[in-house]
Design a protein around this motif. Structure first.
Motif, PDB file in Angstrom:
ATOM      1  N   ARG A  48       0.967  -1.188   0.040  1.00 49.04           N
ATOM      2  CA  ARG A  48      -0.158  -0.071   0.106  1.00 49.04           C
ATOM      3  C   ARG A  48       0.917   1.210  -0.023  1.00 49.04           C
ATOM      4  N   ASN A  74      -4.003   0.264  -3.137  1.00 47.52           N
ATOM      5  CA  ASN A  74      -3.663  -0.697  -2.365  1.00 47.52           C
ATOM      6  C   ASN A  74      -3.133  -1.960  -3.305  1.00 47.52           C
ATOM      7  N   ASN A  75      -2.713  -2.990  -2.850  1.00 49.08           N
ATOM      8  CA  ASN A  75      -2.444  -4.197  -3.594  1.00 49.08           C
ATOM      9  C   ASN A  75      -1.304  -3.503  -4.829  1.00 49.08           C
ATOM     10  N   GLU A 106      -7.927  -7.173  -8.138  1.00 50.86           N
ATOM     11  CA  GLU A 106      -7.903  -8.651  -7.456  1.00 50.86           C
ATOM     12  C   GLU A 106      -9.485  -9.230  -7.530  1.00 50.86           C
ATOM     13  N   ALA A 150      -8.230  -0.872  -6.204  1.00 56.92           N
ATOM     14  CA  ALA A 150      -6.882  -0.562  -5.849  1.00 56.92           C
ATOM     15  C   ALA A 150      -6.760   1.023  -5.099  1.00 56.92           C
TER      16      ALA A 150
END
Length: 390
Positions: free
Chosen positions: A121, A158-159, A181, A219
């Motif tokens: 992150r 994120n990710n 994801e 994300a």
């Protein structure tokens, strides 16, 4: 017995060498100020003055851990964990979820002569080139005037995986990709960015482009609603571009004065009446719902300066102007914020500051300054505070 002692001595030498080649640093910022604001929206629908003790007036209060391990051959393993908190209450600072400890940053990766690769992150490169904008001096004080929307304040992904080059004769480049994801839908929730900066003596130039798409687990954290869920509940939005942001910034040091200017364009194609109503924002027919976050397109302009009156005392000034379009609204909304400030450094780690801001809007809701929105077309704010870095 002698062999055992020798073996222990050798192991101790290796352990000492390994420890010497690794480092872990604990750091942080505690920033708190007394803030006065005029014409703040009240619970009964009116306005009133407000006094408060606010955490993170310029920079968000935080504690972080970062480290590096020398792997040999110029290669290092690196990590950075950073948690934000509200110093006035001691609570974790996270408006999206209740269980994000390292909300500000959580990355691990490799660094070497090739550059740096980080996974986790993190912010995109707009956060880096914000050093050429008012964010460097005013921080969050100018967030609501536009830099909170155009990612210059440091919006997280994120990710994500990022690659940053080494300094190449003043140029540094960056690439980022965030995974959505979602099974069977690669594009759902994904994000990507590309940016660069150039430093040459007193001159600093920066550019960044970031694009994100809607999905169940986007994300881009700016696409999350206050509950931490997908902001766009219309199923037809999945995989569609939700935000496109372009930042261009420049800064030049004229002796004791740093002069800067920047422009950003933000497009949010999914901010239609249908999606906004479904997300709980309601119809944009009322002025209170015309917030910058709900705009379909925004152009943000800024000019400013920081003048070092003495090595310890800086005088600050910035003007931010934003023009925004809303779906189903013919008038172009406008927002202008004028910010003035002084920053006095008692030491290299501790400073006292005093900030002043005046915000005026037309055909849109007044976002206010420092976390309190107004309902009138204008608002004034004053802050006096202290910041300590360790």
């Amino acid at each position: 017995m002698k062999k055992s002692l020798l073996a222990l001595a050798v192991l101790g030498a290796f352990a000492g060498a390994a420890q010497a080649q690794s480092s872990v640093t604990i750091y942080g910022i505690i920033d708190t100020g007394v803030v006065y604001q005029s014409k703040v929206a009240t619970a009964t629908g009116g306005t009133g003055s407000k006094f408060g003790l606010n955490s993170g007036v310029i920079q968000g209060s935080r504690i972080g851990f970062k480290g590096a391990e020398d792997l040999g051959g110029g290669l290092s393993a690196v990590f950075n964990l950073e948690a934000g908190f509200s110093n006035d209450t001691g609570a974790l600072d996270d408006s999206k979820t209740s269980n994000t400890l390292f909300r500000r940053k959580s990355v691990v990766g490799l660094a070497g002569n090739f550059g740096t690769v980080l996974l986790g992150r993190q912010t995109d490169f707009a956060d880096t080139i914000s050093a050429y904008t008012s964010v460097k001096d005013f921080g969050g004080w100018t967030s609501n005037s536009g830099s909170g929307l155009d990612r210059l304040q440091g919006t997280r992904t994120n990710n994500s995986v990022s690659y940053t080059t080494t300094n190449l004769n003043g140029f540094t480049g960056n690439l980022m990709y965030g995974f959505g994801e979602t099974a069977g839908q690669t594009s759902a929730g994904q994000a990507f960015g590309i940016g660069g900066k150039y430093d040459n003596g007193p001159l600093g130039l920066g550019i960044n482009y970031y694009q994100s798409k809607a999905g169940t687990t986007p994300a881009d954290t700016s696409l999350l609603a206050a509950t931490g869920t997908n902001q766009y509940t219309n199923g037809n939005s999945t995989g569609s571009s939700a935000q496109k942001v372009l930042n261009v910034a420049a800064s030049y040091q004229f002796g004791p004065a740093r002069v800067y200017g920047n422009y950003s364009r933000v497009k949010q194609d999914l901010n239609t009446q249908a999606n906004l109503t479904a997300a709980g924002v309601g119809s944009l027919s009322t002025l209170s719902n015309r917030t910058l976050a709900a705009s379909k397109k925004a152009d943000i302009y800024e000019i400013g300066t920081a003048y070092a009156l003495t090595p310890s005392l800086n005088l600050l000034a910035a003007v931010d102007h934003t023009r925004a379009d809303f779906d189903g609204v013919s008038n172009k909304a406008k927002l202008t914020q004028v910010s003035l400030g002084t920053d006095y450094w008692l030491s290299k780690r501790t400073d006292l500051y005093a900030l002043l801001a005046y915000t005026k809007t037309s055909d849109m809701a007044n976002p206010g300054v420092s976390n309190s929105s107004g309902t009138d077309g204008n608002q004034g704010a004053v802050a006096v505070g202290i910041r300590h870095k360790f």
